[in-house]
Design an enzyme around this catalytic site. Structure first.
Site, PDB file in Angstrom:
ATOM      1  CG  HIS A  95      -1.903  -8.834   6.629  1.00  0.00           C
ATOM      2  ND1 HIS A  95      -2.985  -8.243   5.999  1.00  0.00           N
ATOM      3  CD2 HIS A  95      -0.824  -8.167   6.153  1.00  0.00           C
ATOM      4  CE1 HIS A  95      -2.568  -7.289   5.197  1.00  0.00           C
ATOM      5  NE2 HIS A  95      -1.262  -7.211   5.263  1.00  0.00           N
ATOM      6  CD  GLU A 111      -5.291 -11.160   4.934  1.00  0.00           C
ATOM      7  OE1 GLU A 111      -5.312 -10.519   6.005  1.00  0.00           O
ATOM      8  OE2 GLU A 111      -5.246 -10.613   3.815  1.00  0.00           O
TER       9      GLU A 111
HETATM   10  C1  F6R Z   1       4.059  -7.029   1.718  1.00  0.00           C
HETATM   11  C2  F6R Z   1       3.421  -7.734   2.812  1.00  0.00           C
HETATM   12  C3  F6R Z   1       2.338  -7.143   3.640  1.00  0.00           C
HETATM   13  C4  F6R Z   1       2.559  -5.687   3.992  1.00  0.00           C
HETATM   14  C5  F6R Z   1       1.356  -5.151   4.802  1.00  0.00           C
HETATM   15  C6  F6R Z   1       1.485  -3.669   5.102  1.00  0.00           C
HETATM   16  O1  F6R Z   1       5.023  -7.831   1.086  1.00  0.00           O
HETATM   17  O2  F6R Z   1       3.765  -8.840   3.003  1.00  0.00           O
HETATM   18  O3  F6R Z   1       2.213  -7.899   4.820  1.00  0.00           O
HETATM   19  O4  F6R Z   1       3.729  -5.532   4.722  1.00  0.00           O
HETATM   20  O5  F6R Z   1       0.175  -5.364   4.084  1.00  0.00           O
HETATM   21  O6  F6R Z   1       1.359  -2.962   3.913  1.00  0.00           O
HETATM   22  P1  F6R Z   1       1.678  -1.402   3.827  1.00  0.00           P
HETATM   23  O7  F6R Z   1       3.146  -1.283   4.049  1.00  0.00           O
HETATM   24  O8  F6R Z   1       1.315  -1.004   2.422  1.00  0.00           O
HETATM   25  O9  F6R Z   1       0.879  -0.745   4.880  1.00  0.00           O
END
Ligand code: F6R
Length: 241
Positions: A138, A143
């Site tokens: 995503h 998603e």
């Molecule tokens: C956040 C977003 C999400 C995150 C993804 C990865 O604004 O849009 O797409 O970039 O869920 O999250 P982390 O960095 O926590 O692994």
């Protein structure tokens, strides 16, 4: 896609910050698209340190965040508004009126989505969009299965995303089940994209991004059709499992 390989999270964060700082210095009224989550926190820390040391100014910068949970107000500690203020905006000289994030606690969520999409358009679009990636591919909260033509919209979060984000909440039950997110087409309209990928949990996503076909079942694959994408990825993410 231009791939920059780095050692680890620390180096990824430094490189990403350098990349952003160079742009901000060259284009003081740049419009930045920003992300939340664990990935960009180190980058934001580096931006703050640079601002303190080298006085890089954000006075004329505009920011647009990718997403926000539905049902949380900006002063809720788990909202993305709170996250951005805490992790970045409170520590640099940006005008908070120039920092835009979808509003998660409005009555008419559909109208909010439309307002946000138009707002970005009204300001001439995002110049540089910073992205993280979910282990299911995503981007934003788009998603698997999200249409590539989607604009800012409301999404039901998948079980895996709720699970992954539960670490920021007291319990999994507290994670909101819906969010507002820029759509895939909104993201693709940004002039340039900087995608940050770190850690072994992102290994499979990294391989798919580099090698699999462009398909809505792996949303980040659309980035292969964008003319200007830079990926900064660390060794743990790049290792083949
Ligand atoms: C956040 C977003 C999400 C995150 C993804 C990865 O604004 O849009 O797409 O970039 O869920 O999250 P982390 O960095 O926590 O692994």
């Amino acid at each position: 896609m231009n791939l920059i390989e780095v050692r680890d999270y620390t180096e990824m964060s430094q490189k990403a910050a350098e990349y952003i700082i160079e742009k901000v210095r060259r284009i003081p009224n740049i419009k930045l698209g920003l992300a939340t989550g664990g990935t960009p926190i180190g980058t934001y820390q580096n931006l703050i340190e640079d601002h303190q040391k080298n006085k890089t100014s954000y006075q004329n910068v505009l920011t647009f965040n990718l997403d926000e949970y539905v049902g949380l107000s900006g002063d809720n500690q788990n909202s993305y508004r709170y996250f951005m203020n805490d992790k970045l905006f409170n520590h640099i000289d940006i005008d908070k009126n120039n920092t835009f994030i979808p509003c998660g606690n409005v009555e008419d969520i559909e109208a909010e989505c439309q307002r946000y999409e138009e707002l970005i358009h009204h300001h001439g679009g995002v110049d540089l969009q910073v992205l993280g990636i979910g282990s299911n591919g995503h981007i934003g909260f788009n998603e698997p299965g999200t249409s590539f033509t989607s604009k800012t919209h409301v999404v039901n979060l998948t079980a895996s995303t709720i699970e992954a984000n539960a670490r920021f909440f007291n319990s999994k039950e507290e994670v909101p089940t819906k969010a507002i997110t820029m759509g895939i087409s909104s993201i693709m309209k940004s002039k340039e994209i900087l995608l940050l990928i770190s850690g072994e949990k992102k290994r499979e996503a990294m391989q798919k991004l580099l090698h699999a076909e462009v398909t809505e079942s792996f949303p980040a694959s659309i980035l292969r059709n964008h003319p200007s994408v830079t990926i900064i990825a660390d060794q743990a993410a790049l290792a083949k499992s």
